[in-house]
Write an enzyme that holds these catalytic residues in place. Structure first.
Site, PDB file in Angstrom:
ATOM      1  N   ASP A  14      16.889  25.698   9.087  1.00 31.72           N
ATOM      2  CA  ASP A  14      17.173  26.792   9.807  1.00 31.72           C
ATOM      3  C   ASP A  14      16.269  27.826   9.727  1.00 31.72           C
ATOM      4  OD1 ASP A  14      19.178  25.274  10.778  1.00 31.72           O
ATOM      5  OD2 ASP A  14      20.495  26.252   9.219  1.00 31.72           O
ATOM      6  N   GLU A 194      20.998  24.438  20.613  1.00 31.48           N
ATOM      7  CA  GLU A 194      21.269  25.238  19.520  1.00 31.48           C
ATOM      8  C   GLU A 194      19.966  25.697  19.307  1.00 31.48           C
ATOM      9  OE1 GLU A 194      23.371  23.041  16.571  1.00 31.48           O
ATOM     10  OE2 GLU A 194      21.211  22.284  15.727  1.00 31.48           O
ATOM     11  N   HIS A 258      15.112  23.976  14.912  1.00 28.08           N
ATOM     12  CA  HIS A 258      15.603  25.323  14.596  1.00 28.08           C
ATOM     13  C   HIS A 258      14.273  26.257  14.423  1.00 28.08           C
ATOM     14  CE1 HIS A 258      19.434  27.283  13.801  1.00 28.08           C
ATOM     15  NE2 HIS A 258      18.424  28.357  13.641  1.00 28.08           N
ATOM     16  N   ARG A 294      15.865  19.044   4.290  1.00 30.09           N
ATOM     17  CA  ARG A 294      14.996  20.064   5.495  1.00 30.09           C
ATOM     18  C   ARG A 294      14.279  20.945   4.939  1.00 30.09           C
ATOM     19  NH1 ARG A 294      19.811  20.892   9.805  1.00 30.09           N
ATOM     20  NH2 ARG A 294      20.933  21.457   7.634  1.00 30.09           N
TER      21      ARG A 294
END
Length: 317
Positions: A14, A194, A258, A294
């Site tokens: 993110d 999202e 994201h 990630r």
């Protein structure tokens, strides 16, 4: 500056990058363990991995800001710094009472690289339900708030909403739904929209978002509206039926999404910042939340003759 195939911060999902007038890139993202918010800064994107960093806030021992601190973003708004993030009160129980809500921190110092952050409370929405991934953008002298929230009537995990802000922690208008997971690529594993991110270019306002499970199925979609239109009218917005950024087996970058947007230091090159895994779900160990692999990547992108972004594929600039 080149950003092709560039890993900028390891083990930060993110990712959010904000380039300030002081010449620094400010970076934040979800920290493994989900118990703190960290801010980094450097004069280059490549410098963020080993640049100056401060843990600016810790989760509470209990209560609504105690667990699963996700997706912080740092913004400079009207003379102060703000961090938007999502948090829950339980790391395991997920239902209508125990799930994520959205919160705001404020820092009125010239620099945000300290622990002088005030808790401004929860961003209240009319429907008290699972909500996260808030971002803000300014257009025509107005600040807009965009986020993901569960809408009970749609029976999805989350949909994308927009509202205008009265101040950085209070909505001024009723939420307007912009997108829900309707296409197969958005809902083949989990029905999710999202991670919205906004960028204004030419005569259009664009919002990218991410959809589906957080494995190799994760991908980015695109919404857009004319810059002169009423952004709080759902009919002003359009949605691309196919994803704009998907996994690359060639470069072993899976589940890109994201994202956030920034530019080169001279402002001449637009840059996409996103997270991805270096392997697919078959090689994932520790589960989606328990696995920290990630990483935050950056790459430049271009605009086509119609004024739309062309992101290419991860690592293939």
């Amino acid at each position: 500056m080149t950003t092709e195939k560039q890993l900028i911060v390891a083990q930060r999902a993110d990712p959010f990058v904000y380039r300030h007038t002081d010449g620094y890139y400010y970076f934040t993202g979800s920290v493994p363990g989900y118990q703190e918010i960290e801010v980094r800064r450097a004069k280059t994107l490549a410098g963020l991995e080993n640049g100056e960093r401060v843990t600016v806030w810790h989760a509470h021992e209990r209560g609504p800001m105690s667990q699963l601190i996700w997706a912080p973003e740092i913004h400079y708004m009207d003379g102060a710094w703000y961090i938007y993030f999502a948090a829950a009160d339980d790391a395991n129980t997920r239902n209508t009472e125990h799930h994520h809500r959205m919160f705001v921190l404020r820092n009125r110092n010239a620099s945000p690289m300290n622990t002088d952050w005030e808790e401004m409370g929860q961003v209240q929405t009319p429907q008290d339900s699972f909500s996260l991934d808030a971002t803000v953008f300014r257009h025509d002298q107005q600040w807009y708030y965009v986020w993901a929230q569960l809408t009970p009537a749609t029976r999805t995990s989350s949909d994308i909403y927009i509202a205008r802000l009265a101040n950085p922690w209070t909505l001024a208008t009723a939420p307007i739904m912009l997108s829900m997971p309707e296409y197969d690529w958005e809902r083949s594993v989990y029905a999710v929209n999202e991670g919205p991110a906004a960028i204004v270019h030419g005569d259009k306002v664009f919002i990218t978002y991410s959809a589906n499970a957080t494995d190799e199925h994760y991908a980015m979609g695109l919404l857009w509206a004319n810059a002169s239109s009423d952004l709080l009218n759902a009919y002003s917005w359009h949605k691309r039926q196919t994803p704009v950024f998907t996994s690359s087996t060639v470069h072993s970058l899976y589940g890109p999404g994201h994202n956030s947007f920034t530019t080169s230091p001279d402002g001449q090159q637009d840059i996409l910042v996103y997270h991805a895994r270096p392997y697919d779900n078959a090689h994932l160990q520790g589960g989606f939340l328990g696995n920290p692999d990630r990483h935050a990547y950056a790459q430049s992108f271009i605009w086509n003759s119609d004024g739309f972004p062309v992101f290419g594929t991860p690592g293939d600039n």
